[in-house]
Scaffold this active site. Structure first.
Site, short mmCIF file in Angstrom:
data_model
loop_
_atom_site.label_atom_id
_atom_site.label_comp_id
_atom_site.label_asym_id
_atom_site.label_seq_id
_atom_site.Cartn_x
_atom_site.Cartn_y
_atom_site.Cartn_z
N HIS A 29 -3.32 6.98 2.25
CA HIS A 29 -3.73 5.65 1.78
C HIS A 29 -5.14 5.38 2.29
CE1 HIS A 29 -4.14 1.47 1.12
NE2 HIS A 29 -3.82 1.08 2.34
N CYS A 50 0.82 -1.22 0.00
CA CYS A 50 0.00 0.00 0.00
C CYS A 50 0.85 1.27 0.00
CB CYS A 50 -0.95 0.00 1.18
SG CYS A 50 -1.92 -1.51 1.31
N ASN A 88 -10.32 -0.34 -0.39
CA ASN A 88 -8.88 -0.21 -0.19
C ASN A 88 -8.20 -0.89 -1.38
OD1 ASN A 88 -6.21 -0.84 0.52
ND2 ASN A 88 -6.67 -1.06 2.69
O1 UT7 Z 1 -4.12 -1.45 3.47
C1 UT7 Z 1 -3.13 -1.97 4.29
C2 UT7 Z 1 -3.27 -1.50 5.66
N1 UT7 Z 1 -4.47 -2.04 6.24
C3 UT7 Z 1 -5.13 -1.40 7.19
O2 UT7 Z 1 -4.72 -0.33 7.54
C4 UT7 Z 1 -6.32 -2.06 7.81
C5 UT7 Z 1 -6.33 -1.82 9.28
N2 UT7 Z 1 -7.37 -2.52 9.99
C6 UT7 Z 1 -8.70 -2.29 9.84
O3 UT7 Z 1 -9.08 -1.48 8.99
C7 UT7 Z 1 -9.66 -2.96 10.77
O4 UT7 Z 1 -8.95 -3.69 11.73
C8 UT7 Z 1 -10.70 -3.89 10.07
C9 UT7 Z 1 -11.68 -3.02 9.27
C10 UT7 Z 1 -10.01 -4.88 9.17
C11 UT7 Z 1 -11.53 -4.63 11.12
O5 UT7 Z 1 -12.19 -3.72 11.98
P1 UT7 Z 1 -12.02 -3.80 13.55
O6 UT7 Z 1 -12.82 -2.71 14.10
O7 UT7 Z 1 -10.56 -3.82 13.88
O8 UT7 Z 1 -12.69 -5.17 13.88
P2 UT7 Z 1 -12.22 -6.26 14.95
O9 UT7 Z 1 -11.32 -7.23 14.27
O10 UT7 Z 1 -11.71 -5.58 16.17
O11 UT7 Z 1 -13.57 -6.97 15.31
C12 UT7 Z 1 -14.60 -6.28 16.05
C13 UT7 Z 1 -15.81 -7.17 16.16
C14 UT7 Z 1 -15.51 -8.57 16.67
O12 UT7 Z 1 -16.65 -9.00 17.41
P3 UT7 Z 1 -16.65 -8.95 19.03
O13 UT7 Z 1 -15.47 -9.79 19.45
O14 UT7 Z 1 -16.49 -7.50 19.36
O15 UT7 Z 1 -17.97 -9.52 19.37
C15 UT7 Z 1 -15.40 -9.41 15.42
O16 UT7 Z 1 -15.74 -10.73 15.61
O17 UT7 Z 1 -16.40 -7.35 14.86
C16 UT7 Z 1 -16.41 -8.75 14.53
N3 UT7 Z 1 -16.06 -8.83 13.13
C17 UT7 Z 1 -16.95 -8.73 12.14
N4 UT7 Z 1 -18.29 -8.60 12.15
C18 UT7 Z 1 -18.92 -8.51 10.96
C19 UT7 Z 1 -14.82 -8.95 12.59
N5 UT7 Z 1 -14.90 -8.94 11.24
C20 UT7 Z 1 -16.21 -8.81 10.95
C21 UT7 Z 1 -16.91 -8.70 9.74
N6 UT7 Z 1 -18.26 -8.54 9.79
N7 UT7 Z 1 -16.29 -8.74 8.54
#
Ligand code: UT7
Length: 335
Positions: A260, A123, A291
């Site tokens: 980005h 990226c 992205n």
């Molecule tokens: O381009 C290269 C660089 N990349 C980035 O900069 C990406 C950086 N990371 C992110 O953008 C985020 O971490 C994501 C968008 C990928 C994920 O978002 P998040 O807010 O970090 O989600 P999380 O992994 O902390 O999960 C939060 C909750 C969890 O549930 P509980 O444990 O709170 O009940 C997950 O199980 O959301 C749940 N979850 C989802 N729910 C619905 C995780 N993925 C999903 C999903 N749909 N796809």
């Protein structure tokens, strides 16, 4: 006596002369990606800011998209393809491992005098390319450099991976960098933290795929989303400050911030941490593009210019960051 080597006269600066963008025709809604990952339109919008993304057609290649974006940049720059001395293609998703995408792109565009190479900085790839192009033009190693960021991430995402299936999209963005009588690209602040090599990576190697025929899953992208999120917010704001300071300007001098397009929440957090004044236009291309890794900064730049909200000559802070983990940032004068 050893003869003294001669170098060309350095130039006072380089600048972006023109941009070009290519967004594939197929729009993929959140509802379409949500099913296999037990997600929802609401969750995806709230956690990433993404409403929809574009996917390339099955037979549409990384080179096809790169050529489409680059053709527009060349046409808008007014320079002849033969005048291009270097083609740099930032990508990590060409499914043909060799030869380079750049050599094919140069041939198809008629850039027959260009040196060609691909760049693997995920990226951050486009901002790495811009930093290299600036150095090449200023040291007179090149006159015009075509820098392209292009990805076909849809080929490398598992539709059932909750952490990545909804976030990535396809597309290409290109710029022509050429000589300037003043610096139009500020110093590039770049670096890497290889200790986080595993934070975003392929699930397996092609050798592993070949040697374990029982496991038919091809390599796809896996990401430790939260770790990358924290790193981006904590470290990338510092890198932005360094790029501003190196260019000798402050946030008040900026017309645009084009980070980005990783996640809308990361962009929002950086805007707050940088204390950007109201007048600074913030690129939020992720909403309808997703992205697109190396393509995201040039696509977002093209969108900011097309919006008419920023005048030509305005200063924009660019930053790319991602798998490696690697990063690069610079202030540029918009074309
Ligand atoms: O381009 C290269 C660089 N990349 C980035 O900069 C990406 C950086 N990371 C992110 O953008 C985020 O971490 C994501 C968008 C990928 C994920 O978002 P998040 O807010 O970090 O989600 P999380 O992994 O902390 O999960 C939060 C909750 C969890 O549930 P509980 O444990 O709170 O009940 C997950 O199980 O959301 C749940 N979850 C989802 N729910 C619905 C995780 N993925 C999903 C999903 N749909 N796809």
């Amino acid at each position: 006596m050893t003869a003294a080597l001669r170098l060309p006269e350095p130039r006072p600066g380089s600048r972006i002369l023109a941009t070009g963008a290519y967004r594939p025709a197929r729009v993929l809604t959140n509802d379409e990606v949500a099913g296999p990952i037990d997600s929802s339109d609401e969750w995806i919008r709230e956690r990433s800011g993404i409403v929809e993304r574009r996917w390339a057609a099955t037979d549409e290649t990384v080179a096809d998209m790169a050529i489409a974006a680059a053709s527009k940049a060349i046409a808008s720059s007014g320079i002849a393809p033969e005048a291009i001395s270097m083609v740099l293609v930032a990508t990590i998703t060409d499914s043909l491992q060799l030869p380079s995408v750049a050599a094919l792109v140069a041939d198809r565009l008629g850039a027959k005098n260009a040196a060609c190479t691909d760049l693997a900085a995920a990226c951050a790839g486009f901002c790495y390319g811009l930093g290299l192009a600036d150095s090449l033009v200023r040291t007179a190693s090149a006159e015009y450099v075509l820098v392209i960021g292009v990805e076909k991430l849809s080929d490398f995402v598992s539709p059932t991976d909750r952490g990545t299936a909804f976030i990535f999209g396809d597309g290409a963005g290109a710029v022509i960098v050429g000589p300037s009588d003043h610096p139009g690209i500020g110093p590039t602040i770049w670096g890497a933290d290889g200790s986080q090599h595993d934070a975003i990576k392929a699930t397996r190697t092609w050798i592993d795929f070949r040697d374990n025929p029982a496991d038919t899953a091809p390599p796809t992208i896996t990401m430790q989303g939260q770790a990358v999120f924290r790193w981006a917010i904590g470290e990338m704001t510092k890198v932005c400050h360094q790029a501003l300071e190196a260019a000798g300007i402050t946030v008040d001098d900026l017309a645009a911030f084009i980070p980005h397009q990783a996640n809308m929440r990361i962009t929002d957090a950086m805007v707050r941490a940088l204390k950007l004044p109201e007048h600074v236009v913030v690129a939020r291309d992720i909403e309808y593009t997703g992205n697109t890794s190396a393509a995201s900064v040039p696509l977002a730049m093209d969108a900011v210019l097309a919006s008419g909200k920023v005048a030509s000559g305005g200063l924009a802070l660019l930053i790319g960051f991602g798998a490696g983990l690697v990063y690069a940032a610079q202030v540029v004068e918009l074309p």
